[in-house]
Structures are given as C-alpha cells and as structure tokens.
Design a protein around this motif. Structure first.
Motif, short mmCIF file in Angstrom:
data_model
loop_
_atom_site.label_atom_id
_atom_site.label_comp_id
_atom_site.label_asym_id
_atom_site.label_seq_id
_atom_site.Cartn_x
_atom_site.Cartn_y
_atom_site.Cartn_z
N LEU A 29 48.25 80.97 31.69
CA LEU A 29 48.94 81.64 32.79
C LEU A 29 49.71 80.63 33.64
N PHE A 30 49.11 79.47 33.88
CA PHE A 30 49.80 78.45 34.66
C PHE A 30 51.07 77.99 33.95
N GLN A 31 50.95 77.70 32.66
CA GLN A 31 52.09 77.18 31.91
C GLN A 31 53.20 78.23 31.79
N VAL A 32 52.82 79.47 31.53
CA VAL A 32 53.83 80.52 31.41
C VAL A 32 54.51 80.78 32.76
N GLU A 33 53.74 80.72 33.83
CA GLU A 33 54.35 80.90 35.15
C GLU A 33 55.38 79.80 35.42
N GLN A 34 55.06 78.57 35.04
CA GLN A 34 56.00 77.48 35.22
C GLN A 34 57.28 77.72 34.41
N ALA A 35 57.11 78.23 33.19
CA ALA A 35 58.28 78.54 32.36
C ALA A 35 59.13 79.64 32.99
N LEU A 36 58.49 80.64 33.53
CA LEU A 36 59.21 81.73 34.18
C LEU A 36 59.93 81.23 35.43
N ARG A 37 59.27 80.40 36.20
CA ARG A 37 59.90 79.86 37.41
C ARG A 37 61.11 79.00 37.05
N GLY A 38 61.03 78.36 35.89
CA GLY A 38 62.14 77.52 35.47
C GLY A 38 63.31 78.29 34.88
N GLY A 39 63.09 79.54 34.52
CA GLY A 39 64.20 80.35 34.03
C GLY A 39 64.01 80.99 32.67
N ALA A 40 62.80 80.95 32.11
CA ALA A 40 62.58 81.62 30.83
C ALA A 40 62.94 83.10 30.94
N SER A 41 63.67 83.61 29.97
CA SER A 41 64.16 84.99 30.02
C SER A 41 63.20 85.98 29.39
N ILE A 42 62.39 85.50 28.45
CA ILE A 42 61.51 86.39 27.71
C ILE A 42 60.29 85.59 27.26
N ILE A 43 59.13 86.24 27.27
CA ILE A 43 57.88 85.61 26.87
C ILE A 43 57.30 86.36 25.68
N GLN A 44 56.87 85.59 24.68
CA GLN A 44 56.15 86.20 23.56
C GLN A 44 54.72 85.65 23.54
N TYR A 45 53.77 86.57 23.50
CA TYR A 45 52.36 86.18 23.39
C TYR A 45 52.01 86.08 21.91
N ARG A 46 51.68 84.86 21.50
CA ARG A 46 51.36 84.60 20.09
C ARG A 46 49.97 83.99 20.00
N ASP A 47 49.05 84.74 19.44
CA ASP A 47 47.68 84.26 19.25
C ASP A 47 47.17 84.84 17.94
#
Length: 214
Positions: A29-47
């Motif tokens: 969650l921390f890493q994805v939030e940082q990516a979103l704050r930086g400008g990531a347009s879309i997130i894919q959850y891959r597990d």
C-alpha cells in the motif's frame, strides 16, 4: 461499477504490483500510494499465490487507495476476484479466458485489457470481443517474464494506427527505453521493477509521467 471517466484515463504509467518487491500488505500500500502520488495512471494487482483470503484483502485495500486518487484498479488474470472486490476491471492473459466472457461476467463498464504478446491478430480478436486496451511485449529483456518472446517495435505503430483501443507496451521497460516505445506508438507503459525497486517511487513515477506530458 467503474466510472466511465476512468476508461478515458488509459494513458500514461501503468504500474503493476509485485509480491517480491512488496512482501506484505503495508509495504504494498505504501509503494502503490507513492506511485499514485507520482502520477501513475492505472494500477494492476498481480499476485500469483494461492492465498485467496490475502488476495481478497489486498485487492480491497488497493481499491480503496485507487478510489482516493480516482485511478482504476485492475486485477491480473482473475475475473472472479475482480467481481468479488468490485475492482474497476481485469487484465487477461491469453490463457485466462476470453474477453467476451469476462465482459459478460463483469459488465459493460468494467475495464478489460488483454495480453497479445507480439501478435496484431490476437489484438484484433480482442478488440472484436470488446476489450478496452491491448498489451504487447516483451519489447526488452524482462526479469518478470524472462522467457517472453520479443515483440518488434513497429508493432506499436501498426497497432496505434489500426486498432480502436489504447496500446500498452510491457517487458523490461525503464526510464532509458520508455521513450522509445512511447514514440513508436504506446499509449501506456507497464512497469514493475524499474518503478517499485527505485529508491524514490514517487519521483520515479513522476519521471515516467513526464514522458507523456511533454
């Protein structure tokens, strides 16, 4: 239900989670939030694990986070998980079921993407079945999928000029080569390691985002 405006946001940095780089939910969650704050347009959850309950919990937590930033969350390969948690859509590989079946299951507003490797014909079929974007690759050597067949750069130009949906480039993409695939025709670049293994994820996401906003 997916806000239809999210479908119009299919451009820019496409960030994909990685269980090795994100060993627990808090770090993810921390890493994805940082990516979103930086400008990531879309997130894919891959597990790829078999821990169903963990995957549900993480997907729900990611969905809450993505909703805060008004960014879509897609689930890799698993239409049932996407349906259960109410994700904005799903990304399907060639062995994960047909796009048309996923569309019937998830509904017309869901975002559905399809991996098409190095094949424009697979992409045309996916478009005919109603996908919202297609992904090609690998364009460069990939640590995530080292055995992936190389895709030619001219494929992006052909796809951009002939297909009715946005195009994602994936496979070994980093800040040194992302500009090449964008210039060739990619609407989005899918990145895992070069984003989430960086010392400053927010800044790195911003650097990728700037490639699209120049």
């Amino acid at each position: 239900m997916t806000d239809l405006k999210l479908k119009s946001q299919l451009q820019g940095l496409y960030a994909i989670t990685d269980s090795k780089l994100m060993p627990d939910t808090d770090s993810m969650l921390f890493q994805v939030e940082q990516a979103l704050r930086g400008g990531a347009s879309i997130i894919q959850y891959r597990d790829k694990s078999d821990d169903i309950e963990k995957r549900r919990q993480q997907a729900r937590a990611l969905l809450d986070l993505c909703n805060q930033f008004n960014r879509p969350l897609l689930i890799n390969d698993d239409v049932k998980l996407a349906k259960i948690v109410g994700a904005h859509g799903v990304h399907l590989g060639q062995s994960d079921g047909a796009v048309i079946q996923a569309r019937e299951y998830l509904g017309s507003n869901s975002i559905i993407g399809n991996t098409c490797h190095d094949s424009i014909e697979l992409a045309r079929q996916a478009c005919q079945q109603g996908c919202d974007y297609v992904a090609f690759g690998a364009f460069f050597a990939s640590s995530t999928k080292p055995d992936a067949s190389p895709a030619p750069m001219q494929l992006l130009a052909e796809a951009r000029s002939t297909l009715p949906v946005p195009v994602v480039a994936i496979g070994g993409i980093n800040m040194d080569n992302a500009g090449q695939v964008i210039t060739a025709g990619a609407d989005m670049v899918a990145v895992i390691h070069n984003l989430f293994a960086s010392e400053d994820i927010c800044a790195q996401a911003g650097r990728f985002d700037s490639l699209f906003t120049r």
